[in-house]
Write a protein that holds these residues in place. Structure first.
Motif, short mmCIF file in Angstrom:
data_model
loop_
_atom_site.label_atom_id
_atom_site.label_comp_id
_atom_site.label_asym_id
_atom_site.label_seq_id
_atom_site.Cartn_x
_atom_site.Cartn_y
_atom_site.Cartn_z
N ASN A 73 11.70 -3.46 -13.26
CA ASN A 73 12.27 -2.12 -13.38
C ASN A 73 11.74 -1.13 -12.34
O ASN A 73 12.25 0.00 -12.26
N HIS A 74 10.72 -1.51 -11.61
CA HIS A 74 10.14 -0.56 -10.65
C HIS A 74 9.99 -1.17 -9.25
O HIS A 74 10.55 -0.67 -8.28
N ILE A 75 9.20 -2.23 -9.13
CA ILE A 75 8.87 -2.75 -7.80
C ILE A 75 10.07 -3.41 -7.12
O ILE A 75 10.42 -3.06 -5.98
N SER A 106 0.84 -1.21 0.00
CA SER A 106 0.00 0.00 0.00
C SER A 106 0.87 1.25 0.00
O SER A 106 0.45 2.31 -0.49
N LEU A 107 2.08 1.14 0.56
CA LEU A 107 2.99 2.29 0.56
C LEU A 107 3.52 2.60 -0.83
O LEU A 107 4.18 3.61 -1.03
N MET A 108 3.25 1.73 -1.82
CA MET A 108 3.67 1.97 -3.20
C MET A 108 2.47 2.22 -4.12
O MET A 108 2.60 2.12 -5.34
N ARG A 109 1.34 2.56 -3.53
CA ARG A 109 0.15 2.81 -4.35
C ARG A 109 0.41 3.95 -5.34
O ARG A 109 0.78 5.06 -4.94
N GLY A 110 0.23 3.66 -6.62
CA GLY A 110 0.39 4.71 -7.63
C GLY A 110 1.83 5.05 -7.96
O GLY A 110 2.09 5.98 -8.72
N MET A 111 2.80 4.28 -7.43
CA MET A 111 4.21 4.58 -7.66
C MET A 111 4.63 4.26 -9.09
O MET A 111 5.48 4.94 -9.66
N ALA A 112 4.06 3.20 -9.67
CA ALA A 112 4.43 2.79 -11.04
C ALA A 112 3.19 2.18 -11.69
O ALA A 112 2.91 1.01 -11.51
N ASP A 113 2.47 3.00 -12.43
CA ASP A 113 1.23 2.54 -13.08
C ASP A 113 1.46 2.29 -14.56
O ASP A 113 2.49 2.69 -15.12
N ASP A 114 0.48 1.65 -15.19
CA ASP A 114 0.40 1.58 -16.65
C ASP A 114 1.60 0.86 -17.28
O ASP A 114 2.16 1.29 -18.29
N LEU A 115 1.98 -0.27 -16.64
CA LEU A 115 3.10 -1.09 -17.12
C LEU A 115 2.68 -2.55 -17.10
O LEU A 115 1.84 -2.96 -16.31
N GLY A 116 3.34 -3.37 -17.96
CA GLY A 116 3.13 -4.81 -17.94
C GLY A 116 3.83 -5.44 -16.76
O GLY A 116 4.72 -4.83 -16.14
N LEU A 117 3.45 -6.67 -16.41
CA LEU A 117 3.91 -7.28 -15.16
C LEU A 117 5.43 -7.30 -15.05
O LEU A 117 5.99 -6.87 -14.04
N MET A 118 6.15 -7.83 -16.05
CA MET A 118 7.58 -8.01 -15.88
C MET A 118 8.33 -6.67 -15.86
O MET A 118 9.25 -6.50 -15.07
N ASP A 119 7.92 -5.72 -16.69
CA ASP A 119 8.51 -4.37 -16.65
C ASP A 119 8.25 -3.74 -15.29
O ASP A 119 9.15 -3.19 -14.63
N TRP A 120 7.00 -3.88 -14.82
CA TRP A 120 6.59 -3.31 -13.54
C TRP A 120 7.42 -3.90 -12.39
O TRP A 120 7.96 -3.18 -11.55
N LEU A 121 7.56 -5.24 -12.39
CA LEU A 121 8.31 -5.91 -11.32
C LEU A 121 9.80 -5.60 -11.42
O LEU A 121 10.41 -5.15 -10.45
N PRO A 128 13.39 -3.14 -7.69
CA PRO A 128 14.44 -2.20 -7.26
C PRO A 128 14.02 -1.36 -6.04
O PRO A 128 14.83 -1.14 -5.13
N ALA A 129 12.77 -0.91 -6.02
CA ALA A 129 12.31 -0.12 -4.86
C ALA A 129 12.33 -0.97 -3.60
O ALA A 129 12.79 -0.54 -2.53
N GLU A 130 11.86 -2.22 -3.72
CA GLU A 130 11.83 -3.10 -2.54
C GLU A 130 13.25 -3.35 -2.03
O GLU A 130 13.49 -3.39 -0.82
N SER A 131 14.21 -3.52 -2.96
CA SER A 131 15.57 -3.84 -2.51
C SER A 131 16.17 -2.65 -1.75
O SER A 131 17.02 -2.82 -0.90
N ARG A 132 15.68 -1.43 -2.02
CA ARG A 132 16.18 -0.26 -1.30
C ARG A 132 15.50 -0.06 0.04
O ARG A 132 16.11 0.42 0.99
N ILE A 133 14.23 -0.44 0.15
CA ILE A 133 13.46 0.11 1.27
C ILE A 133 12.81 -0.91 2.20
O ILE A 133 12.49 -0.59 3.35
N VAL A 134 12.60 -2.13 1.73
CA VAL A 134 11.79 -3.05 2.56
C VAL A 134 12.53 -3.40 3.86
O VAL A 134 13.69 -3.76 3.85
N SER A 135 11.79 -3.25 4.95
CA SER A 135 12.33 -3.54 6.28
C SER A 135 11.16 -3.93 7.17
O SER A 135 10.00 -3.84 6.76
#
Ligand code: ZN
Length: 437
Positions: free
Chosen positions: A91-93, A74-89, A95-102
């Motif tokens: 190139n966006h989700i 939910s903290l990534m709501r609207g962070m990366a819209d309008d992309l296909g699954l593999m591009d979304w995962l 990399p963001a998770e590897s920086r921030i998930v805790s």
């Protein structure tokens, strides 16, 4: 002495018996469970001194079961819209998770999701994410029922080093929390394209030994199928069958790309499908063959997927979308009638989780997980059939009251135990970390 409360709504829609709508009835909560469903006049005689909650314009339904979430996202709501699954995962989700998930990120995100879901009439969610211990803390703090994923993937994260480490940590957590009545667990291998044969074989053994459901993304995109054919010489479901994963505990999330033989296979093994129509549409993945699944007798529950791919954790939207898509794509308007959509959003999810004796219908002996929906609003008038209103006309904004395990968590549309300003402040804190402005 048990604590007894009598709820008197305009309609009780118990889901069992199928398609039943009761008027002039009361639901009695004793401590955490449903004690009785009986005519309101009888409730007055049997429980003369119990406190009464009168809901003159509301339908009382079983609490909704969200069969597929990654609540912390939910903290990534609207962070990366309008992309296909593999591009979304890729190139966006990821990399963001590897920086921030805790641990803190998962706690705050899951609590935000719990607040949204409770206000939307959801009382139970089936989650898959890193740091499930933090998700458990958030669910307990919100007073929500949760099935937590013992997640497994092959790649390293801040949570675990490798697949065995994920499994060891998840199973230890399940041992620690096994007496929490609000919590249950699923083994949660992420997807066929992120989990190896060796790990799947290990999970099949754990599922049998620990009697746990297996929650997995399966046949979500056409690319997943073609990649599996290239890498393994077979389609993902065939691979899982060979590895011993198909069975009554399997929750196949999405099931978009299924041929007739695969629908038959899911039916024969008693598997469930977590249908997530909004997420499938938004990621352009396709539309699950719900008419065929229903005809084959496959159990179907409804899920939102994460707020990063949906972008709302709203089972009213999913009920309506599921019913409309099933009719539109099959050309048969009789497929998935309203009561069937409501069943998928309640009992279907409970069955998939192996909790059908505990939740999913308003039945004496089950946990008192209940949602009241105001059907007297102007935009819902007149009422010929309250189930039709619930599925085709009402929205989560009409949810007024929610109980989980007999404890009221929402009253008059307001969360009783969570501070929404504090949740919004934490959400902005994490947004600023992800996207410093
Ligand atoms: Zn998902």
């Amino acid at each position: 002495m048990p604590v007894t409360t009598v709820i008197e709504p305009r309609w009780v829609i118990p889901v069992i018996p199928k398609a039943a709508v009761l008027t002039d009835h009361a639901v009695v909560i004793e401590d955490a469970r449903i004690a009785a469903v009986l005519p309101a006049a009888d409730a007055l005689v049997r429980y003369p001194d119990a406190p009464r909650i009168t809901l003159p314009g509301q339908a009382l339904i079983p609490g909704l079961v969200n069969l597929h979430t990654h609540a912390a996202m939910s903290l990534m709501r609207g962070m990366a819209d309008d992309l296909g699954l593999m591009d979304w995962l890729q190139n966006h989700i990821w990399p963001a998770e590897s920086r921030i998930v805790s641990d803190d990120f998962v706690h705050d995100g899951t609590l935000l999701a719990c607040a949204e879901m409770l206000r939307s009439g959801v009382t139970c969610f089936n989650d898959m994410y890193f740091f499930p211990e933090a998700a458990a803390r958030a669910a307990l703090r919100a007073g929500m029922r949760a099935a937590l994923g013992i997640i497994a993937v092959e790649f390293r994260s801040a949570y675990a080093a490798d697949a065995q480490d994920y499994l060891t940590k998840g199973i230890a957590l399940r041992d620690t929390l096994r007496d929490e009545s609000l919590l249950s667990f699923c083994l949660a291998p992420h997807a066929p394209f992120t989990v190896s044969d060796a790990t799947f074989s290990q999970i099949a053994i754990y599922a049998g030994e620990l009697d746990l459901p297996v929650h997995i993304h399966l046949h979500e995109t056409a690319q997943e199928i073609s990649d599996s054919l290239a890498a393994h010489g077979m389609r993902p479901i065939e691979r899982l069958e060979k590895l011993g994963l198909l069975g009554p505990g399997l929750i196949a999330v999405h099931g978009v790309h299924l041929n007739d033989a695969e629908i038959g296979l899911l039916a024969r093994h008693g598997c469930s499908v977590a249908h997530c129509p909004s997420s499938n549409l938004k990621l352009g993945s396709g539309i699950a063959p719900v008419a065929g699944l229903l005809q084959a007798g496959v159990n179907i529950g409804l899920g939102t997927d994460s707020a990063a791919s949906n972008n709302r954790l709203d089972l009213f939207t999913e009920m309506r979308t599921a019913a409309l898509l099933a009719k539109g794509i099959s050309g048969d308007p009789c497929v998935m009638p309203a009561h069937r959509a409501l069943e998928a959003a309640t009992l279907g999810g409970a069955r998939a989780l192996g909790l059908q004796d505990q939740i999913g219908s308003i039945t004496p002996g089950k946990w008192a997980d209940l949602t009241a929906v105001n059907l007297s609003a102007t935009e819902l008038s007149p009422c010929y059939d309250p189930v039709s209103l619930l599925v085709y006309a009402a929205g989560r904004e009409h949810v007024t009251d929610v109980w989980v395990g007999g404890r009221q968590r929402v009253s008059g549309g307001v969360l009783l135990d969570l501070d929404e300003n504090a949740l919004a402040a934490r959400a902005n804190h994490w947004k600023n970390k992800l996207h410093p402005s």
